[in-house]
Write a protein that holds these residues in place. Structure first.
Motif, PDB file in Angstrom:
ATOM      1  N   GLY A  84      21.739  80.710  88.080  1.00  0.00           N
ATOM      2  CA  GLY A  84      21.502  81.399  86.708  1.00  0.00           C
ATOM      3  C   GLY A  84      22.943  81.794  86.198  1.00  0.00           C
ATOM      4  N   ALA A  87      24.704  78.363  84.768  1.00  0.00           N
ATOM      5  CA  ALA A  87      23.827  78.193  83.471  1.00  0.00           C
ATOM      6  C   ALA A  87      24.017  79.028  82.329  1.00  0.00           C
ATOM      7  CB  ALA A  87      22.061  77.992  83.697  1.00  0.00           C
ATOM      8  N   ASP A  88      24.020  80.387  82.637  1.00  0.00           N
ATOM      9  CA  ASP A  88      24.615  81.170  81.570  1.00  0.00           C
ATOM     10  C   ASP A  88      25.883  80.823  80.930  1.00  0.00           C
ATOM     11  OD1 ASP A  88      22.326  82.697  81.812  1.00  0.00           O
ATOM     12  OD2 ASP A  88      23.210  84.355  82.817  1.00  0.00           O
ATOM     13  N   PHE A  91      25.915  77.170  79.147  1.00  0.00           N
ATOM     14  CA  PHE A  91      25.281  77.234  77.914  1.00  0.00           C
ATOM     15  C   PHE A  91      25.604  78.286  77.031  1.00  0.00           C
ATOM     16  CE2 PHE A  91      22.076  74.865  80.393  1.00  0.00           C
ATOM     17  CZ  PHE A  91      22.094  73.687  79.682  1.00  0.00           C
ATOM     18  N   ARG A  92      26.650  79.050  77.318  1.00  0.00           N
ATOM     19  CA  ARG A  92      27.038  80.532  76.834  1.00  0.00           C
ATOM     20  C   ARG A  92      25.937  81.348  76.356  1.00  0.00           C
ATOM     21  NH1 ARG A  92      31.574  76.559  73.820  1.00  0.00           N
ATOM     22  NH2 ARG A  92      33.131  76.757  75.355  1.00  0.00           N
ATOM     23  N   LEU A  93      25.098  81.657  77.105  1.00  0.00           N
ATOM     24  CA  LEU A  93      23.929  82.648  76.979  1.00  0.00           C
ATOM     25  C   LEU A  93      24.452  83.890  76.975  1.00  0.00           C
ATOM     26  CD1 LEU A  93      21.330  80.686  79.171  1.00  0.00           C
ATOM     27  CD2 LEU A  93      21.723  80.366  76.635  1.00  0.00           C
ATOM     28  N   ARG A  94      25.463  84.437  77.516  1.00  0.00           N
ATOM     29  CA  ARG A  94      25.885  85.719  77.359  1.00  0.00           C
ATOM     30  C   ARG A  94      27.285  85.571  76.635  1.00  0.00           C
ATOM     31  NH1 ARG A  94      24.969  87.344  83.891  1.00  0.00           N
ATOM     32  NH2 ARG A  94      22.734  87.170  83.826  1.00  0.00           N
ATOM     33  N   SER A  97      30.586  85.111  78.256  1.00  0.00           N
ATOM     34  CA  SER A  97      30.798  83.746  78.644  1.00  0.00           C
ATOM     35  C   SER A  97      31.347  82.788  77.581  1.00  0.00           C
ATOM     36  CB  SER A  97      29.532  82.848  79.336  1.00  0.00           C
ATOM     37  OG  SER A  97      28.550  82.767  78.437  1.00  0.00           O
ATOM     38  N   VAL A  98      31.545  83.210  76.487  1.00  0.00           N
ATOM     39  CA  VAL A  98      32.182  82.769  75.397  1.00  0.00           C
ATOM     40  C   VAL A  98      33.556  82.466  75.220  1.00  0.00           C
ATOM     41  CG1 VAL A  98      32.495  82.509  72.872  1.00  0.00           C
ATOM     42  CG2 VAL A  98      29.979  82.992  73.716  1.00  0.00           C
TER      43      VAL A  98
END
Length: 98
Positions: A84, A87-88, A91-94, A97-98
């Protein structure tokens, strides 16, 4: 997989990694360090055991996760945590993580 990981890439495992003939895929999944791979569905193809031969569904990813956790000697919760997190980040979900 090692070459992809060494180059900074990620690998992904789907239902094929649960099938008996896919020994190499299972061995690879068992050896990949946490944080270097994700799980995928391959839907509508290549359903994991025990759904082999049926139309693959995203919900079946749980069976792939269960089998890979077993192969890796870790809990399903631990596998879910690191896949997880991978994947975060991918996909830069958090925001962090950018």
């Amino acid at each position: 997989a090692k070459r992809v990981i060494d180059l900074g890439g990620l690998v992904s495992f789907g239902g094929v990694a649960t099938l008996k003939p896919a020994r190499e895929g299972r061995d690879t999944a068992a050896k990949c360090p946490a944080g270097t791979f994700m799980l995928e569905t391959d839907a509508p193809y290549l359903a994991p055991e025990p759904f082999r031969g049926k139309r693959n569904e995203p919900a079946y990813t749980a069976k792939t996760a269960e089998r890979l956790a077993e192969l890796r000697g870790e809990t399903l919760e631990a596998l879910a945590r690191h896949t997880g997190g991978t994947a975060d980040g991918f996909f830069r979900l958090r925001p962090e993580s950018v």
